[in-house]
Structure formats: C-alpha cells, structure tokens
Design a protein around this motif. Structure first.
Motif, PDB file in Angstrom:
ATOM      1  N   ASN A 114       0.849  -1.181   0.000  1.00 26.24           N
ATOM      2  CA  ASN A 114       0.000   0.000   0.000  1.00 26.24           C
ATOM      3  C   ASN A 114       0.893   1.242   0.000  1.00 26.24           C
ATOM      4  O   ASN A 114       1.803   1.368   0.807  1.00 26.24           O
ATOM      5  CB  ASN A 114      -0.916   0.005   1.218  1.00 26.24           C
ATOM      6  N   ASP A 115       0.620   2.154  -0.945  1.00 29.81           N
ATOM      7  CA  ASP A 115       1.443   3.368  -1.035  1.00 29.81           C
ATOM      8  C   ASP A 115       0.687   4.611  -0.596  1.00 29.81           C
ATOM      9  O   ASP A 115       0.969   5.722  -1.049  1.00 29.81           O
ATOM     10  CB  ASP A 115       1.981   3.530  -2.459  1.00 29.81           C
ATOM     11  N   ARG A 117      -2.612   5.075  -0.967  1.00 31.17           N
ATOM     12  CA  ARG A 117      -3.872   5.255  -1.670  1.00 31.17           C
ATOM     13  C   ARG A 117      -4.915   4.290  -1.105  1.00 31.17           C
ATOM     14  O   ARG A 117      -4.678   3.599  -0.124  1.00 31.17           O
ATOM     15  CB  ARG A 117      -3.656   5.076  -3.173  1.00 31.17           C
ATOM     16  N   THR A 120      -4.788  -1.863  -2.015  1.00 25.21           N
ATOM     17  CA  THR A 120      -3.553  -2.634  -1.897  1.00 25.21           C
ATOM     18  C   THR A 120      -3.642  -3.792  -2.874  1.00 25.21           C
ATOM     19  O   THR A 120      -4.597  -4.565  -2.841  1.00 25.21           O
ATOM     20  CB  THR A 120      -3.369  -3.180  -0.471  1.00 25.21           C
ATOM     21  N   ARG A 233       2.474   2.930 -11.164  1.00 23.60           N
ATOM     22  CA  ARG A 233       3.772   2.553 -10.585  1.00 23.60           C
ATOM     23  C   ARG A 233       4.103   1.073 -10.784  1.00 23.60           C
ATOM     24  O   ARG A 233       5.088   0.569 -10.236  1.00 23.60           O
ATOM     25  CB  ARG A 233       3.795   2.879  -9.090  1.00 23.60           C
ATOM     26  N   VAL A 249       7.605  -2.548  -8.470  1.00 28.96           N
ATOM     27  CA  VAL A 249       7.038  -1.264  -8.083  1.00 28.96           C
ATOM     28  C   VAL A 249       8.040  -0.167  -8.421  1.00 28.96           C
ATOM     29  O   VAL A 249       9.203  -0.230  -8.014  1.00 28.96           O
ATOM     30  CB  VAL A 249       6.706  -1.229  -6.582  1.00 28.96           C
ATOM     31  N   ARG A 251       9.240   4.065  -8.739  1.00 26.75           N
ATOM     32  CA  ARG A 251       9.257   5.205  -7.829  1.00 26.75           C
ATOM     33  C   ARG A 251       8.075   6.152  -8.049  1.00 26.75           C
ATOM     34  O   ARG A 251       7.485   6.660  -7.104  1.00 26.75           O
ATOM     35  CB  ARG A 251      10.558   5.992  -8.016  1.00 26.75           C
ATOM     36  N   LYS A 253       4.478   7.414 -10.555  1.00 26.89           N
ATOM     37  CA  LYS A 253       3.385   6.918 -11.383  1.00 26.89           C
ATOM     38  C   LYS A 253       3.337   7.576 -12.758  1.00 26.89           C
ATOM     39  O   LYS A 253       2.682   7.062 -13.668  1.00 26.89           O
ATOM     40  CB  LYS A 253       2.048   7.111 -10.665  1.00 26.89           C
TER      41      LYS A 253
END
Length: 273
Positions: A114-115, A117, A120, A233, A249, A251, A253
């Motif tokens: 999960n970044d 947002r 996930t 991403r 993943v 760095r 988007k």
C-alpha cells in the motif's frame, strides 16, 4: 472431455495435492495424490500446445511454480522438477479462464504494498500461455493477450525522440498504460540500463541479474528480447518471449522511459487505450 468427466485439482496441505473426478459435479472421487517441491495453494492443471504442435500438461501452483508432465484424465505423471514462471514473489495465485477454446488465458494477483492510496494490490495483465520444446523438456511461455495491442495505439516518432543518443518515451495522456517491445543488440555493452518512472532498471545478460532501484533478482541469462508494460507505478517485464516474467514497483506513477539508443536493435511502443 476425453475422460468423460469433470476434473478438479485441489490443494490439500503443505505441498500435497490431489485430483478428483465427477460426472455430475455433485459426487466426486479422488483419482490421484502427489507432493510437489515448494508448491502450495491455488493449483491449476492445463494442456498447452507448442508452435510445432507438441502437447504438454502443466500443473501450476500459487507462486508460479509449475511442473510439466502427462495427464490421462485420472493421474498426473511428472518428473517433479520445479520450474519458475516468475522471477520474484509479487505475482500470485494466477488462474486460467474456462470456456476459451483457442488459447489458455491466465490472470495473476499482484501483491503490491500500500502506497497511501485507497487500495492494496492489483490484477496483473491477462496473459496467453503457450510452451516450447527445449533440451530439458518443455518451457511455459507467457505473453500479454492479443487484445492488448489490438486496442492500443502505436506511439508516433514524435513521442519516441532520440535525444543525445537516448530513446525517450513519455505519454502525454493521463493515466494511460504503455507497452514497449525492445530487442537489445548482442554487442551492446553490459549491463542494459533503463530509466523508467524515475526508477533505475538494469539487466546483466552474462549473469542473468535483473535489478530495480538496487534490488536484484535472478532470471535467465543472455536475454535480448524484453517487453515492458508500464501502468502507474506497476512495471511488468516479460523476458525472452515470456520464458519468465516479473512485476515490480516503480518510484513514480508518471510515465517516463529512457535508455541508450546504441544498445537497442529495434523497438516499438504502444499506448494502451
């Protein structure tokens, strides 16, 4: 169909699996049981045909470990040798569609962190499965479903500028995925280096090491053919016609791709509509 029954592959426990048969989908009988090295959960069993018309059965497990063999409708016969479809552990629990007669289509779940947002994880791109005969038996191949390019727009040369000896690809449309097919030169200086969404991506043909922002994984050596699918991403890479794949993943988007022109034999880029 050949054995006149419905067939179910089932995960039992640890690394143990079983095959069950039924004629009415209500009453089931076990016809086989076996143990596979490192395999667990989410099994699948399917028949693939090579370009030369040879058939091979494959038993698939959650982490993309697969085992080639023969299936007679009752028992799966395999040498038990584990093969790896993925080079890392992000793609998981891929399952094939039913009712598609001319090809086998598989879709994995991507175990993404999960970044910040509201979600996930995500689905990976649907892939068509095939196989090819090698000196060690059959190798399973994955490639994006044909519909992806059918509904894509080839990016014009203006978006593929050669700037200071670099191939640069940037999409001007928001939230569009990009597919890049790239063949590298045999004589290119190692390693191959790409900058994708501000991440540093490297591959060394001699060792088969593939790295994203310094984190490295092992894949096949001598790869010259790469397919990159860049979406937000998420980076999905198909090595040498899909002998192995990996999900990573990035760095950022915002889509930005750059690599040295002198290392590239040919390439094409498509914006996914």
């Amino acid at each position: 169909e050949a054995s006149k029954a419905y067939v179910m592959s089932l995960f039992m426990k640890d690394n143990d699996f079983a095959i069950f048969r039924s004629r009415d989908l209500m009453h089931w009988e076990q016809s086989d049981s076996f143990t596979l090295q490192d395999a667990w959960e989410c099994p699948d069993l399917f028949l693939l045909t090579s370009e030369t018309g040879e058939n091979c059965w494959f038993f698939w497990s959650a982490d993309g470990f697969y085992y080639q063999g023969d299936f007679d409708g009752y028992r799966f016969h395999t040498d038990g040798v584990k093969h790896c479809a993925y080079i890392n552990r992000i793609a998981y629990a891929a399952q094939t569609y039913a009712g598609i007669k001319d090809r086998v289509i598989s879709v994995p779940w991507l175990r993404l962190p999960n970044d910040g947002r509201t979600f996930t994880g995500a689905y990976g791109i649907p892939v068509e499965l095939s196989c090819k005969k090698t000196s060690k038996g059959f190798a399973l191949l994955q490639k994006p479903v044909r519909e992806l390019k059918e509904h894509a727009e080839k990016m014009e040369s203006g978006a593929l500028e050669r700037v200071s000896g670099q191939i640069v690809c940037q999409t001007k449309r928001d939230k569009k995925a990009v597919l890049i097919e790239m063949h590298m030169k045999d004589t290119a200086q190692e390693p191959y280096i790409w900058k994708i969404n501000k991440s540093l991506v490297e591959y060394t043909p001699e060792s088969g090491t593939f790295a994203v922002d310094g984190e490295a994984w092992q894949t096949c050596t001598g790869c010259r053919e790469f397919l990159f699918l860049i979406d937000d991403r998420i980076l999905e890479v198909f090595f040498d016609g899909g002998v192995q794949t990996g999900a990573f993943v990035l760095r950022e988007k915002d889509m930005a791709f750059e690599t040295a022109r002198e290392a590239v034999a040919d390439y094409a880029a498509y914006e996914i509509m």
